[in-house]
Write a protein that holds these residues in place. Sequence first.
Motif, PDB file in Angstrom:
ATOM      1  N   GLU A  54       0.821  -1.218   0.000  1.00 28.52           N
ATOM      2  CA  GLU A  54       0.000   0.000   0.000  1.00 28.52           C
ATOM      3  C   GLU A  54       0.856   1.269   0.000  1.00 28.52           C
ATOM      4  OE1 GLU A  54      -2.412  -0.918   3.403  1.00 28.52           O
ATOM      5  OE2 GLU A  54      -3.734  -2.245   2.260  1.00 28.52           O
ATOM      6  N   VAL A  55       2.063   1.135  -0.532  1.00 30.46           N
ATOM      7  CA  VAL A  55       2.941   2.305  -0.607  1.00 30.46           C
ATOM      8  C   VAL A  55       2.721   2.955  -1.973  1.00 30.46           C
ATOM      9  CG1 VAL A  55       5.286   3.123  -0.193  1.00 30.46           C
ATOM     10  CG2 VAL A  55       4.604   0.882   0.663  1.00 30.46           C
ATOM     11  N   ASN A  56       2.619   4.291  -1.979  1.00 30.65           N
ATOM     12  CA  ASN A  56       2.396   5.006  -3.235  1.00 30.65           C
ATOM     13  C   ASN A  56       3.471   4.662  -4.261  1.00 30.65           C
ATOM     14  OD1 ASN A  56       3.124   7.359  -5.056  1.00 30.65           O
ATOM     15  ND2 ASN A  56       1.043   7.924  -4.377  1.00 30.65           N
ATOM     16  N   PRO A  57       3.101   4.193  -5.453  1.00 27.59           N
ATOM     17  CA  PRO A  57       4.106   3.728  -6.431  1.00 27.59           C
ATOM     18  C   PRO A  57       5.075   4.815  -6.883  1.00 27.59           C
ATOM     19  CG  PRO A  57       1.873   3.676  -7.358  1.00 27.59           C
ATOM     20  CD  PRO A  57       1.727   3.957  -5.908  1.00 27.59           C
ATOM     21  N   VAL A  58       4.572   6.048  -7.031  1.00 23.11           N
ATOM     22  CA  VAL A  58       5.490   7.131  -7.451  1.00 23.11           C
ATOM     23  C   VAL A  58       6.503   7.420  -6.347  1.00 23.11           C
ATOM     24  CG1 VAL A  58       5.658   9.563  -8.110  1.00 23.11           C
ATOM     25  CG2 VAL A  58       3.801   8.140  -9.026  1.00 23.11           C
ATOM     26  N   ARG A  59       6.037   7.359  -5.096  1.00 21.83           N
ATOM     27  CA  ARG A  59       6.936   7.624  -3.951  1.00 21.83           C
ATOM     28  C   ARG A  59       8.070   6.591  -3.923  1.00 21.83           C
ATOM     29  NH1 ARG A  59       9.950  10.710  -1.403  1.00 21.83           N
ATOM     30  NH2 ARG A  59      10.235  10.352   0.834  1.00 21.83           N
ATOM     31  N   VAL A  60       7.729   5.335  -4.211  1.00 21.60           N
ATOM     32  CA  VAL A  60       8.782   4.299  -4.235  1.00 21.60           C
ATOM     33  C   VAL A  60       9.826   4.623  -5.303  1.00 21.60           C
ATOM     34  CG1 VAL A  60       9.242   1.845  -4.662  1.00 21.60           C
ATOM     35  CG2 VAL A  60       7.238   2.505  -3.338  1.00 21.60           C
ATOM     36  N   LEU A  61       9.373   5.111  -6.455  1.00 24.32           N
ATOM     37  CA  LEU A  61      10.317   5.460  -7.539  1.00 24.32           C
ATOM     38  C   LEU A  61      11.183   6.651  -7.138  1.00 24.32           C
ATOM     39  CD1 LEU A  61       8.009   5.028 -10.677  1.00 24.32           C
ATOM     40  CD2 LEU A  61       9.571   3.359  -9.621  1.00 24.32           C
ATOM     41  N   GLU A  62      10.589   7.622  -6.421  1.00 24.69           N
ATOM     42  CA  GLU A  62      11.364   8.783  -5.947  1.00 24.69           C
ATOM     43  C   GLU A  62      12.470   8.306  -4.994  1.00 24.69           C
ATOM     44  OE1 GLU A  62       7.811  12.224  -5.885  1.00 24.69           O
ATOM     45  OE2 GLU A  62       8.444  11.187  -4.041  1.00 24.69           O
ATOM     46  N   LEU A  63      12.110   7.377  -4.095  1.00 25.84           N
ATOM     47  CA  LEU A  63      13.098   6.872  -3.130  1.00 25.84           C
ATOM     48  C   LEU A  63      14.208   6.104  -3.843  1.00 25.84           C
ATOM     49  CD1 LEU A  63      10.652   5.668  -0.307  1.00 25.84           C
ATOM     50  CD2 LEU A  63      12.093   7.736  -0.277  1.00 25.84           C
ATOM     51  N   GLN A  64      13.816   5.327  -4.863  1.00 28.02           N
ATOM     52  CA  GLN A  64      14.837   4.589  -5.622  1.00 28.02           C
ATOM     53  C   GLN A  64      15.805   5.560  -6.301  1.00 28.02           C
ATOM     54  OE1 GLN A  64      13.458   2.519  -9.175  1.00 28.02           O
ATOM     55  NE2 GLN A  64      14.986   0.860  -8.853  1.00 28.02           N
ATOM     56  N   GLU A  65      15.272   6.663  -6.835  1.00 31.57           N
ATOM     57  CA  GLU A  65      16.124   7.651  -7.515  1.00 31.57           C
ATOM     58  C   GLU A  65      17.112   8.277  -6.540  1.00 31.57           C
ATOM     59  OE1 GLU A  65      12.382   8.371 -10.482  1.00 31.57           O
ATOM     60  OE2 GLU A  65      12.980  10.004  -9.143  1.00 31.57           O
ATOM     61  N   ILE A  66      16.672   8.501  -5.298  1.00 32.84           N
ATOM     62  CA  ILE A  66      17.586   9.051  -4.278  1.00 32.84           C
ATOM     63  C   ILE A  66      18.735   8.075  -4.025  1.00 32.84           C
ATOM     64  CG2 ILE A  66      17.791   9.615  -1.818  1.00 32.84           C
ATOM     65  CD1 ILE A  66      14.875  10.675  -2.009  1.00 32.84           C
ATOM     66  N   ALA A  67      18.384   6.787  -3.860  1.00 34.68           N
ATOM     67  CA  ALA A  67      19.426   5.786  -3.561  1.00 34.68           C
ATOM     68  C   ALA A  67      20.396   5.638  -4.726  1.00 34.68           C
ATOM     69  CB  ALA A  67      18.765   4.448  -3.241  1.00 34.68           C
ATOM     70  N   CYS A  68      19.887   5.796  -5.959  1.00 35.56           N
ATOM     71  CA  CYS A  68      20.747   5.606  -7.142  1.00 35.56           C
ATOM     72  C   CYS A  68      21.834   6.677  -7.254  1.00 35.56           C
ATOM     73  CB  CYS A  68      19.902   5.608  -8.413  1.00 35.56           C
ATOM     74  SG  CYS A  68      18.924   4.109  -8.607  1.00 35.56           S
ATOM     75  N   ARG A  69      21.683   7.770  -6.483  1.00 35.63           N
ATOM     76  CA  ARG A  69      22.744   8.788  -6.494  1.00 35.63           C
ATOM     77  C   ARG A  69      23.994   8.260  -5.758  1.00 35.63           C
ATOM     78  NH1 ARG A  69      18.954  13.153  -3.830  1.00 35.63           N
ATOM     79  NH2 ARG A  69      17.252  13.254  -5.371  1.00 35.63           N
ATOM     80  N   HIS A  70      23.796   7.227  -4.930  1.00 36.54           N
ATOM     81  CA  HIS A  70      24.884   6.766  -4.058  1.00 36.54           C
ATOM     82  C   HIS A  70      25.350   5.352  -4.374  1.00 36.54           C
ATOM     83  CE1 HIS A  70      23.954  10.160  -1.312  1.00 36.54           C
ATOM     84  NE2 HIS A  70      22.701   9.914  -1.655  1.00 36.54           N
TER      85      HIS A  70
END
Length: 250
Positions: free
Chosen positions: A217-233
């Motif tokens: 039940e996690v917002n799908p766009v929010r999950v993609l935003e979080l993945q993009e943050i992690a991909c910076r590192h």
Amino acid sequence: MSKPTAELAEVFSSVQGEGLLIGQRQVFIRFRGCNLACEYCDTPNAFTDEPGILEQTPGRRDFVPTPNPVTLERLISLIDGWLRGWPGVHHSISITGGEPLLSQATLLTWLPELRKLLPIYLETNGTLHTALKPLIKDIDIIGMDIKIPSTSGCTNLWDDHRKFLEIAAHKELFVKVIVGAETQDWEIIRSSELISSVNRNIPLIFQPVTSIKGKVEVNPVRVLELQEIACRHLAEVRVIPQTHKFMAQL
Ligand SMILES: C[S@@+](CC[C@H](N)C(=O)[O-])C[C@H]1O[C@@H](n2cnc3c(N)ncnc32)[C@H](O)[C@@H]1O
Ligand SMILES: Nc1nc2[nH]cc(C(=O)O)c2c(=O)[nH]1
Ligand code: SF4
Ligand SMILES: [Mg+2]
């Protein structure tokens, strides 16, 4: 000297539903007890003191209640029978719980013997680094969590996780972060920087919380935003839910 035993919740054969070993058939050995109390924990049977249950036929759910503590001989006899009867089916043994590293004293004896049967996969909350150190030589693959406050409710585990990562990074390793609707950017930045400080090539898996209703039940766009943050590192960041729950596998 008495042979080490363990308090087990269950032993069963199933398809790994999480992380980088997803889809592999494994023997699951679930140890009792945990040093944390994650708000989302889906494993209440790791916290009771009822008899454990051992599956008799791999994957057929013919469980038999078995008094605890369980001996290594009992376990080896069961698993060895599975490997003889179903050759080539099982990829590895999942040592899970509860928190399996609480049973470190038993694992010191058990792991070398179990590893003669199949490679060892350790599923762990990534906090008991002192317990991990003497066991690392008998483990093949580690799946560790980084527990973020917004989902687990656990706080201040960052230094334990760092010490754990530094040891675990000597073997094949991936990290899971359980993400939810309230997960904050800073938690992902802190987790990613922590992993990257050890090795930016360690894979990070975003595992959305599975609700008590068995849904993500996690917002799908929010999950993609979080993945993009992690991909910076980090070099490898995947989003993988608990798939066993969607296909009625244990
Ligand atoms: C039950 S725990 C046992 C191993 C260890 N105690 C740990 O927490 O990593 C196995 C995995 O299930 C995950 N998990 C437990 N409940 C969950 C839920 N409701 N939604 C998503 N993942 C969950 C944990 O975060 C962990 O990655
Ligand atoms: N199929 C399946 N995959 C899993 N991956 C981690 C699990 C766990 O509870 O440790 C688990 C589990 O309980 N079942
Ligand atoms: S560390 Fe693992 S077993 Fe313990 S409460 Fe958290 S999810 Fe459950
Ligand atoms: Mg589970």
